[in-house]
Design a protein around this motif. Structure first.
Motif, PDB file in Angstrom:
ATOM      1  N   GLY A 453      -5.842   4.512  12.347  1.00 15.62           N
ATOM      2  CA  GLY A 453      -5.308   3.127  11.820  1.00 15.62           C
ATOM      3  C   GLY A 453      -4.591   3.191  10.450  1.00 15.62           C
ATOM      4  O   GLY A 453      -3.396   2.483  10.330  1.00 15.62           O
ATOM      5  N   ALA A 454      -5.099   4.200   9.555  1.00 17.23           N
ATOM      6  CA  ALA A 454      -4.267   4.413   8.441  1.00 17.23           C
ATOM      7  C   ALA A 454      -2.577   4.547   8.879  1.00 17.23           C
ATOM      8  O   ALA A 454      -1.939   4.272   8.225  1.00 17.23           O
ATOM      9  CB  ALA A 454      -4.572   5.266   7.559  1.00 17.23           C
ATOM     10  N   ASP A 455      -2.370   5.584   9.741  1.00 19.55           N
ATOM     11  CA  ASP A 455      -1.080   5.735  10.132  1.00 19.55           C
ATOM     12  C   ASP A 455      -0.523   4.791  10.501  1.00 19.55           C
ATOM     13  O   ASP A 455       0.997   4.730  10.557  1.00 19.55           O
ATOM     14  CB  ASP A 455      -0.773   7.142  11.078  1.00 19.55           C
ATOM     15  N   ARG A 456      -0.720   3.706  11.473  1.00 17.13           N
ATOM     16  CA  ARG A 456      -0.068   2.736  12.040  1.00 17.13           C
ATOM     17  C   ARG A 456      -0.631   1.313  11.146  1.00 17.13           C
ATOM     18  O   ARG A 456      -0.133   0.423  11.602  1.00 17.13           O
ATOM     19  CB  ARG A 456      -0.681   2.361  13.535  1.00 17.13           C
ATOM     20  N   GLU A 457      -0.926   1.897  10.026  1.00 16.84           N
ATOM     21  CA  GLU A 457      -1.102   0.417   9.000  1.00 16.84           C
ATOM     22  C   GLU A 457      -1.951  -0.376   9.718  1.00 16.84           C
ATOM     23  O   GLU A 457      -1.970  -1.823   9.475  1.00 16.84           O
ATOM     24  CB  GLU A 457       0.149  -0.149   8.469  1.00 16.84           C
ATOM     25  N   ARG A 498      -4.151  15.372   0.652  1.00 18.03           N
ATOM     26  CA  ARG A 498      -3.243  15.281  -0.303  1.00 18.03           C
ATOM     27  C   ARG A 498      -1.963  14.799   0.463  1.00 18.03           C
ATOM     28  O   ARG A 498      -1.268  14.029  -0.106  1.00 18.03           O
ATOM     29  CB  ARG A 498      -3.050  16.565  -0.970  1.00 18.03           C
ATOM     30  N   LEU A 499      -1.644  15.719   1.595  1.00 14.32           N
ATOM     31  CA  LEU A 499      -0.555  15.108   2.395  1.00 14.32           C
ATOM     32  C   LEU A 499      -0.649  13.589   3.002  1.00 14.32           C
ATOM     33  O   LEU A 499       0.403  12.713   2.868  1.00 14.32           O
ATOM     34  CB  LEU A 499      -0.454  16.164   3.611  1.00 14.32           C
ATOM     35  N   SER A 500      -1.691  13.149   3.311  1.00 15.67           N
ATOM     36  CA  SER A 500      -1.790  11.773   3.835  1.00 15.67           C
ATOM     37  C   SER A 500      -1.639  10.770   2.634  1.00 15.67           C
ATOM     38  O   SER A 500      -1.059   9.860   2.645  1.00 15.67           O
ATOM     39  CB  SER A 500      -3.171  11.623   4.545  1.00 15.67           C
ATOM     40  N   ALA A 519       3.482  18.501  -0.985  1.00 13.76           N
ATOM     41  CA  ALA A 519       2.405  18.421  -0.197  1.00 13.76           C
ATOM     42  C   ALA A 519       2.645  18.780   1.469  1.00 13.76           C
ATOM     43  O   ALA A 519       1.653  19.454   1.864  1.00 13.76           O
ATOM     44  CB  ALA A 519       1.637  16.760  -0.371  1.00 13.76           C
ATOM     45  N   TRP A 520       3.720  18.488   1.824  1.00 16.33           N
ATOM     46  CA  TRP A 520       4.072  18.682   3.144  1.00 16.33           C
ATOM     47  C   TRP A 520       4.315  20.334   3.414  1.00 16.33           C
ATOM     48  O   TRP A 520       3.752  20.669   4.239  1.00 16.33           O
ATOM     49  CB  TRP A 520       5.406  17.939   3.441  1.00 16.33           C
ATOM     50  N   GLU A 531       3.795  14.971  12.340  1.00 17.01           N
ATOM     51  CA  GLU A 531       3.617  13.550  12.656  1.00 17.01           C
ATOM     52  C   GLU A 531       3.845  12.710  11.171  1.00 17.01           C
ATOM     53  O   GLU A 531       4.728  11.773  11.279  1.00 17.01           O
ATOM     54  CB  GLU A 531       2.422  13.036  12.966  1.00 17.01           C
ATOM     55  N   LEU A 532       3.511  13.232  10.262  1.00 15.99           N
ATOM     56  CA  LEU A 532       3.723  12.616   8.929  1.00 15.99           C
ATOM     57  C   LEU A 532       5.172  12.814   8.825  1.00 15.99           C
ATOM     58  O   LEU A 532       5.692  11.846   8.139  1.00 15.99           O
ATOM     59  CB  LEU A 532       2.764  13.000   7.890  1.00 15.99           C
TER      60      LEU A 532
END
Length: 1008
Positions: A453-457, A498-500, A519-520, A531-532
């Motif tokens: 849900g967070a990645d797709r807002e 940290r990356l997210s 972070a990446w 993905e990110l």
């Protein structure tokens, strides 16, 4: 300078006892070990000439003179597949994960995995035997061994006086006892020596040898042991570098490959013995039963294997021990699988998934070697988890097959994780929903839902899941993400959190690109990075850099995820349109405006053409681009280079190589079709009209036609008869005309087709007749021979002459006079004879169908015209000239030629030779209707290719096909195939060699 049995300095005392040919893994191990010792260990791989000798194994037949940072791929293919005809990078059908990794690393110049694999492929006694086979000695007397053997010889023993190790390695019988060499020295204390000559090394100095400590034949080692000169010990049949001699000196333990003691043997069977370390029972039971709740680690045992098992439960690193590498020491031939299980967990905690995956690969291989299927499945399960984390989805699938199904809920979790990678978001959400509905108490499932849900807002999903994931590592990020997310991530946040955090700050405009990329780079979970990273570049076009795209490409290539590959390809800028200008102007103006190096390359005939601007590309890049048509992105010096193919109307016309700075936003590439049209127009040629030549006997000066013209020039001025041989359509009559023109004779060239007349008519046609000679002969008539007086008579298809006419012609050649039909008066003639045929006159003479004495007379000189199929390289020269003639015959203007048309036409066999090609061009010119002559106007290019073959060739092709079909039907079981064909097995191999069948390559291609 090394000396060894495999270098031919002495005969090995015994054979490998493993493998028997190229393509067998033990032989590959021996051959790679030899290359390792000759330079591979220092990153300088020799180009070796090796031969397979049974039973001794691979032998170096010639010392290497050429070295490189990587082994020769052809050599690797021979070792891997048994045939250099199979690509070296192709994975074998039965290769384990360890061997596949070892081959992959070897192609990159890293031989360490192969050196580690030696302790898997060979047990402890076999490795001891291989010391005499692979041991090499330098000029100082130091023994050199590949690492998987080096562990078995104590370091203090590896350096002895010069000549001693050579004797220990070579002078042995089948039992490993030394054989005497040279003469016996009677001055030595033989009774004392014989008492101590058995062991290879003495643990302590015997009292009766104490008076001789200064003797050259007695050497003290730094660890207190003593060694007698092997040349003296040989007279008492002492032990050499053999299993019997080395076993007492080699350290023991699971790390060296010796058999485990009873408590460890029980543990490997997933059982408990009564004598395990004290206070360890509770921890061992929890591990063997895979309990979710584990007790605190027990106290250290002091045993290297048990203490490495203890590290699985959170214990501190085990102390160093013989045969074990240091922690984080990389690949090593240590044979203790529990060490590699501990190293895999340590590397995973250190955020090094690749090193962790490789450690679990070694653990699995050693568990399989020990026959412990339960532990092997555990190692495979860990490897599958790390392969997914490392974004190697093909490897994950292979490891998952080895480990078997996971227990629930882990199986459903993995299914959902794979769906996130391979499926579109909506389809992946369905799998995640199933996971949380089936296992509502499973925190990891709710964590996946929240992150999805967070990645797709989709913040409603985050709120739904957040109440279930308070203990999840990402809980702090998820709570912060429901707010403005302006603060920095916590200092103690794990790399994934940290990356997210930094990615979503970028999405909201509150973060810094530099913080995100830092972070990446620190995140070990490669799938998450892919993905990110894609999401950031999709949402922030201003952050797209060639360097970032290449980093993502490396992960996507390893994952082989079609969905990510497509998204990544879309991130490169879209092509732009261009105005219509003259082709060269467009190319030159565009190149002049380029701020980075850009180069065009295309082939015209056998010549490579380039056009570019800026710094030249790396050596060989343009030739590879011309050969392959495209190049994947790569880095050289300060540039990122990428090669694009250029095709026009379905045919390649060239390629473009574009360079960009790593930190720069990639500029829009040229529209490939547009560039191709410019390059095609640039290459279009209209043959000059007319093109001066000598009839149709055209050549660009190359062989084989050049030799024919040189011979023609040499004999043209003489009166020698000339025999012109060649297939139909090769231009035999034209060669006769060229011969006549160059002869300087004043008379005419008269041509007679001997196959076009009946015998009686042909005699009259050649010799003439007098009035009344036969019915209808109402006047005297000159024959062709008389008409050619002072000139040249060309007899086409002379092989069709009847025996009677052959006799008459022979008399003319001998006497230089003729008689007309019906006349008894002889007429002197001065004629140069040229004859031609497409039939084999030698065979006709052998069978009696053609007079041999006439053949000798006709072949004063012989011109053999080559078929068009032997002149494919001349098509760029021939085609423009033939097009001019074809256009004249068709009464049409000469068309321009499309690029690539000569090469396309050269692919056909053209059994009718120049004549057939000329007629095909006439038809094509009518079809093109004044436009550019293209491949589409030549329908012969789309028709099946006819291959003209003789009886022998056709028979050979049939035998080859029969052999391959039989082998395929028998599953490449040679004994069964030989019986089916009615052959002995050796005859089957001989037949395969005669027919050019590579049995190893064919087996690999068939997938058997």
């Amino acid at each position: 300078m090394l000396s060894a049995a495999w270098l031919g300095h002495w005969k090995a005392p015994w054979g490998l006892d493993r493998g028997r040919r190229w393509g067998d893994v033990p032989w590959a191990l021996a051959a790679i070990s030899q290359a390792w010792l000759l330079g591979g260990r220092d990153g300088s791989w020799p180009r070796l000439a090796q031969e397979a000798r049974r039973p001794g194994g691979p032998q170096v037949t010639q010392g290497p003179t050429t070295f490189g940072p990587r082994p020769d791929p052809t050599w690797v293919a021979l070792l891997r597949h048994g045939s250099p005809g199979i690509p070296a990078a192709q994975r074998g059908a039965r290769e384990t994960e360890l061997l596949a990794w070892a081959w992959e690393a070897l192609l990159e110049g890293d031989g360490e995995p192969w050196m580690a694999a030696g302790s898997v492929l060979l047990d402890h006694p076999q490795r001891l035997r291989w010391i005499a086979l692979l041991g090499a000695v330098d000029d100082t007397g130091t023994l050199h061994l590949p690492p998987f053997l080096e562990l078995l010889v104590p370091p203090v023993l590896r350096r002895l006086p010069p000549g001693w190790w050579e004797g220990l390695l070579r002078s042995q019988d089948a039992e490993g006892r030394l054989l005497p060499e040279g003469a016996l020295d009677p001055t030595l204390p033989w009774p004392v020596l014989q008492a101590h000559a058995g062991p290879l090394a003495l643990e302590v100095l015997p009292p009766d040898l104490a008076p001789y400590t200064s003797a050259p034949w007695l050497v003290a080692l730094p660890d207190g042991r003593w060694v007698l000169d092997p040349r003296l010990r040989a007279w008492a049949r002492g032990l050499g570098a053999s299993p019997l001699g080395l076993a007492p000196l080699a350290p023991g333990g699971l790390a060296l490959g010796t058999a485990p003691d009873p408590p460890l043997a029980a543990l490997l069977r997933l059982q408990l013995a009564g004598d395990q370390p004290r206070d360890w029972r509770e921890a061992l039971e929890a591990d063997l039963h895979e309990a979710l709740q584990r007790p605190a680690p027990p106290p250290p045992s002091g045993h290297p294997t048990w203490d490495r098992l203890r590290m699985r439960w959170g214990g501190e690193p085990a102390l160093p021990a013989p045969g074990y590498p240091p922690w984080a020491g990389g690949v090593h031939p240590c044979a203790d699988p529990f060490h590699w299980m501990a190293e895999g967990l340590r590397a995973d905690r250190a955020c090094d998934p690749e090193a962790s995956l490789r450690a679990f690969t070694l653990a699995h291989a050693h568990f399989v070697r020990l026959g412990t299927s339960g532990w092997a499945e555990r190692a495979a399960s860990n490897a599958a988890h790390l392969a997914l984390k490392w974004a190697d989805l093909p490897a994950h699938a292979r490891w998952a097959a080895l480990r078997g199904p996971l227990p629930q809920p882990w199986q459903d979790l993995e299914t959902a994780q794979l769906a996130e990678v391979n499926l579109e978001p909506d389809a992946a959400l369905v799998r995640i929903r199933r996971l949380v509905e089936a296992h509502p108490g499973f925190t990891a499932g709710w964590g996946m839902l929240a992150l999805h849900g967070a990645d797709r807002e989709q913040w409603d999903l985050v709120r739904e899941a957040l109440t279930h994931v308070q203990d999840h590592p990402y809980a702090r990020f998820l709570q912060a993400a429901l707010g403005p997310l302006t603060e920095d991530p916590p200092a103690d946040a794990d790399p994934e959190t940290r990356l997210s955090w930094e990615a979503h700050r970028l999405f909201r405009g509150t973060g810094e690109p530099r913080a995100f990329w830092a972070a990446w780079a620190d995140c070990p979970t490669q799938i998450m990075r892919l993905e990110l990273g894609l999401q950031v570049l999709e949402r922030r076009p201003d952050l797209r850099r060639a360097e970032a795209l290449l980093a993502l490409q490396a992960i996507a290539d390893r994952a082989r995820s079609a969905r990510h590959q497509g998204r990544l390809a879309a991130l490169w800028p879209t092509p732009e349109a261009s105005p219509s200008l003259p082709a060269r102007t467009l190319l030159e103006q565009w190149l002049a405006q380029r701020s980075t190096p850009t180069w065009l390359v295309w082939e015209e005939g056998a010549r490579l053409h380039t056009l570019g601007t800026g710094a030249p590309p790396p050596e060989g890049a343009l030739s590879r681009l011309a050969r392959d048509g495209a190049l994947a992105p790569f880095q050289h010096d300060t540039w990122i280079w990428r090669g694009h193919p250029l095709t026009w109307e379905g045919c390649p016309v060239g390629a473009v190589l574009v360079a960009q700075a790593p930190e720069a936003v990639p500029g829009p590439p040229l529209e490939p079709l547009l560039l191709a049209s410019w390059l095609a127009r640039l290459q279009e040629t209209r043959p000059a009209e007319p093109i001066g030549d000598a009839g149709l006997l055209l050549t660009d000066g190359s062989e084989p036609m050049a030799s024919v013209l040189r011979e023609l020039e040499r004999v043209a001025g003489s009166d020698l008869p000339v025999l012109i041989l060649g297939a139909t359509g090769t231009g035999k009559e034209l060669a006769a005309r060229e011969l006549h023109q160059r002869s300087g004779r004043s008379g005419a060239l008269v041509a007679v087709n001997c196959s076009a007349f009946a015998e009686g008519l042909l005699e009259s046609e050649l010799f003439g007749h007098v009035k009344g000679a036969f019915t209808g002969a109402d006047r005297d008539r000159r024959g062709a021979i008389e008409a050619a007086r002072g000139g040249t008579l060309f007899l086409d298809e002379v092989a069709d002459l009847s025996p009677r006419l052959q006799s008459l012609l022979l008399r003319v050649l001998q006497e230089r006079e003729i008689r007309r039909v019906g006349s008894d008066q002889s007429i002197r003639v001065d004629v140069r004879f040229a004859a031609a045929t497409h039939r084999p006159l030698e065979e006709l003479a052998e069978s009696g169908a053609f007079r041999r004495d006439l053949l000798f007379r006709l072949q004063g000189a012989v011109l053999r015209l080559p078929p068009l199929s032997a002149r494919r390289h001349e098509f760029p020269f021939l085609l423009p000239r033939l097009v001019v003639k074809a256009a004249s015959a068709a009464r049409r203007p000469v068309p321009a030629l499309a690029p690539g048309l000569p090469q396309a036409l050269a692919r056909l066999a053209w059994p009718g030779n120049v004549r057939e090609l000329l007629h095909a061009l006439e038809r094509a010119i009518l079809r093109c209707e004044g436009g550019t002559l293209r491949a589409a106007h030549v329908p012969e290019l789309e028709a099946p290719v006819f291959q003209a073959r003789g009886w022998d060739d056709a028979t050979r092709a049939f035998q080859r096909r029969l052999l391959l079909d039989t082998l395929q039907a028998c599953g490449f079981r040679m004994a069964e195939a030989a019986e089916t064909l009615g052959l002995a097995r050796p005859a089957l191999y001989a037949t395969a060699r005669r027919l050019g069948v590579d049995l190893v390559a064919e087996r690999s291609r068939s997938g058997v």
